[in-house]
Design a protein around this motif. Structure first.
Motif, PDB file in Angstrom:
ATOM      1  N   ILE A  23       0.807  -1.275  -0.031  1.00  0.00           N
ATOM      2  CA  ILE A  23       0.117   0.062   0.063  1.00  0.00           C
ATOM      3  C   ILE A  23       0.867   1.173  -0.060  1.00  0.00           C
ATOM      4  O   ILE A  23       1.853   1.406   0.915  1.00  0.00           O
ATOM      5  N   ARG A  24       0.721   1.921  -1.018  1.00  0.00           N
ATOM      6  CA  ARG A  24       1.339   3.533  -1.105  1.00  0.00           C
ATOM      7  C   ARG A  24       0.253   4.256  -1.712  1.00  0.00           C
ATOM      8  O   ARG A  24       0.113   4.293  -2.837  1.00  0.00           O
ATOM      9  N   LEU A  25      -0.538   5.253  -0.941  1.00  0.00           N
ATOM     10  CA  LEU A  25      -1.591   6.052  -1.601  1.00  0.00           C
ATOM     11  C   LEU A  25      -1.033   7.233  -2.046  1.00  0.00           C
ATOM     12  O   LEU A  25      -1.417   7.888  -2.892  1.00  0.00           O
ATOM     13  N   GLN A  26       0.046   7.966  -1.702  1.00  0.00           N
ATOM     14  CA  GLN A  26       0.436   9.341  -2.114  1.00  0.00           C
ATOM     15  C   GLN A  26       1.926   9.486  -1.652  1.00  0.00           C
ATOM     16  O   GLN A  26       2.605   8.781  -0.976  1.00  0.00           O
ATOM     17  N   MET A  31       5.268   7.501  -3.994  1.00  0.00           N
ATOM     18  CA  MET A  31       4.882   6.241  -4.510  1.00  0.00           C
ATOM     19  C   MET A  31       5.901   5.493  -5.596  1.00  0.00           C
ATOM     20  O   MET A  31       6.116   4.182  -5.423  1.00  0.00           O
ATOM     21  N   THR A  34       8.564   3.522  -4.029  1.00  0.00           N
ATOM     22  CA  THR A  34       8.609   2.067  -3.688  1.00  0.00           C
ATOM     23  C   THR A  34       8.739   1.108  -4.636  1.00  0.00           C
ATOM     24  O   THR A  34       8.989  -0.099  -4.448  1.00  0.00           O
ATOM     25  N   THR A  54      -3.003   2.011  -4.684  1.00  0.00           N
ATOM     26  CA  THR A  54      -2.622   3.472  -4.459  1.00  0.00           C
ATOM     27  C   THR A  54      -3.805   4.210  -4.680  1.00  0.00           C
ATOM     28  O   THR A  54      -5.135   3.733  -5.266  1.00  0.00           O
ATOM     29  N   ARG A  55      -3.835   5.449  -4.760  1.00  0.00           N
ATOM     30  CA  ARG A  55      -4.839   6.450  -5.207  1.00  0.00           C
ATOM     31  C   ARG A  55      -5.022   6.377  -6.567  1.00  0.00           C
ATOM     32  O   ARG A  55      -4.180   6.386  -7.375  1.00  0.00           O
ATOM     33  N   ASP A  59      -2.411   5.727 -10.273  1.00  0.00           N
ATOM     34  CA  ASP A  59      -2.323   4.247 -10.513  1.00  0.00           C
ATOM     35  C   ASP A  59      -1.866   4.239 -12.023  1.00  0.00           C
ATOM     36  O   ASP A  59      -1.664   3.039 -12.248  1.00  0.00           O
ATOM     37  N   THR A  73      -7.163   0.587  -7.110  1.00  0.00           N
ATOM     38  CA  THR A  73      -7.394   1.842  -6.955  1.00  0.00           C
ATOM     39  C   THR A  73      -8.122   2.615  -5.656  1.00  0.00           C
ATOM     40  O   THR A  73      -9.397   2.092  -5.721  1.00  0.00           O
ATOM     41  N   GLN A 106       2.574   3.369   3.524  1.00  0.00           N
ATOM     42  CA  GLN A 106       1.882   4.891   3.577  1.00  0.00           C
ATOM     43  C   GLN A 106       1.854   5.279   5.306  1.00  0.00           C
ATOM     44  O   GLN A 106       2.277   6.185   5.633  1.00  0.00           O
ATOM     45  N   SER A 111      -4.705   3.967   5.510  1.00  0.00           N
ATOM     46  CA  SER A 111      -4.058   2.452   5.135  1.00  0.00           C
ATOM     47  C   SER A 111      -4.148   1.817   6.380  1.00  0.00           C
ATOM     48  O   SER A 111      -4.344   0.567   6.078  1.00  0.00           O
TER      49      SER A 111
END
Length: 339
Positions: A23-26, A31, A34, A54-55, A59, A73, A106, A111
């Motif tokens: 998980i890496r959203l922002q 992002m 990673t 991710t967000r 994506d 997403t 994140q 998360s």
């Protein structure tokens, strides 16, 4: 076993996990950081299903690399409340996948909702605050899952094929040096003077007459790109506003050298294994600098006022960057190219 300080529960089963979610959203640059570490991790578990979350606005890049079985997403825009609701709905769906391990790169409220609802046997969370580079913290988080080290792998297999045709259609020939100029630091205190980029470019052309320069990114830097094109003429390609993040990442795979301020494109450069000269003004180099022997970070950590994080230089001259002359930066670039 659980370490409350580092926040992880390592994998203790005899058999390797079959399904792992990252998980890496922002944000875009964070992002992208990673990806080489996840790719390095995948070498330890070549048969495992490796998925990524991710967000929505980020994506396209993970979807463009041949790395993940699935890219999920998270919707909700930039509203934390909407994101939290969407995270709850998505977690209920992902719970059916039965992930063995979750690596939360994140570590925010959203998360945590997902990780806790998935209830994996093993998990680890990102250290957000230690004064070490984000890449090193990412590597540590993946190591904490207990499945071996994850040294970064910078060589990506990119899915979109249009990057080469976009470059050749703009005047670049495969085999010729491609140098990305990226005057995209968000704050004035992170901007190297444009005339320095021009002088740097002329030094490059003296050494490599067939070199092509490239500027790409969002419309915010279009005026800078126009100025550089006026000064460097046909040796510069202006693709500002003409690429998606995924296409920009694909194009980066063809670069020989990237001269860049602190921005998302800077992270795309070094995680692609490209020779990267990063110009850091007010930015904290202990958090954000590029890593690896293929990168050099010219930062302000040695100055009394260095790494101030101010939007404008209190002296009005951004002396932490202007002290780096075009000739000095050219010599540093030469060092990387000779490697």
């Amino acid at each position: 076993m659980m370490n409350s300080k580092e926040k992880y529960r390592p994998w203790t089963e005899r058999e390797a996990p079959k399904k792992v979610l990252f998980i890496r959203l922002q944000a875009m640059g964070d992002m992208v950081i990673t990806l080489p570490y996840i790719q390095g991790f995948k070498k330890n578990l070549p048969e495992a299903q490796i998925d990524f979350l991710t967000r929505e606005e980020f994506d396209t890049v993970p979807n463009s690399v041949s790395l993940f079985s699935n890219v999920y997403t998270l919707r909700g825009g930039r509203s934390t409340r909407k994101q939290a609701f969407c995270a709850l709905m998505l977690a209920l769906k992902l719970k059916q996948v039965n992930y063995d391990a979750v690596v939360d790169l994140q570590n925010n409220r959203v998360s945590k909702i997902i990780r806790r609802l998935l209830a994996p046997k093993a998990w680890s969370v990102f250290d957000r605050w230690s004064p070490i580079p984000a890449g090193a913290r990412t590597e540590n988080t993946i190591r904490n899952i207990g499945l071996g080290a994850a040294p970064p792998d910078f060589k990506f297999q990119i899915k979109p094929p249009e990057s080469v045709s976009l470059l050749t259609g703009s005047g670049w020939q495969e085999g010729n040096m491609l140098i990305v100029l990226n005057p995209a630091g968000f704050l004035v205190s992170r901007n190297w003077p444009l005339h320095n980029y021009v002088e740097f470019g002329r030094l490059i052309l003296e050494k490599y007459p067939n070199a092509k320069f490239l500027v790409l990114g969002i419309e915010r830097i279009n005026e800078k790109a126009i100025y550089l094109h006026e000064q460097l003429g046909e040796s510069l390609i202006n693709l500002v506003g003409k690429t998606s993040p995924a296409t920009a990442f694909a194009i980066m795979q063809h670069a020989s050298l990237v001269l860049t301020e602190d921005s998302g494109l800077m992270h795309m450069a070094w995680v692609s294994g490209k020779a990267t000269v990063a110009l850091f003004g007010s930015s904290r180099s202990d958090w954000s600098r590029p890593l690896g022997s293929h990168s050099i970070c010219l930062n302000s950590a040695d100055m009394e006022c260095g790494e101030c994080m101010l939007s404008e230089c209190k002296f009005g001259d951004v002396r932490c960057l202007t002290r780096f002359t075009p000739k000095f930066v050219f010599n540093k670039a030469q060092e990387l190219l000779e490697k």
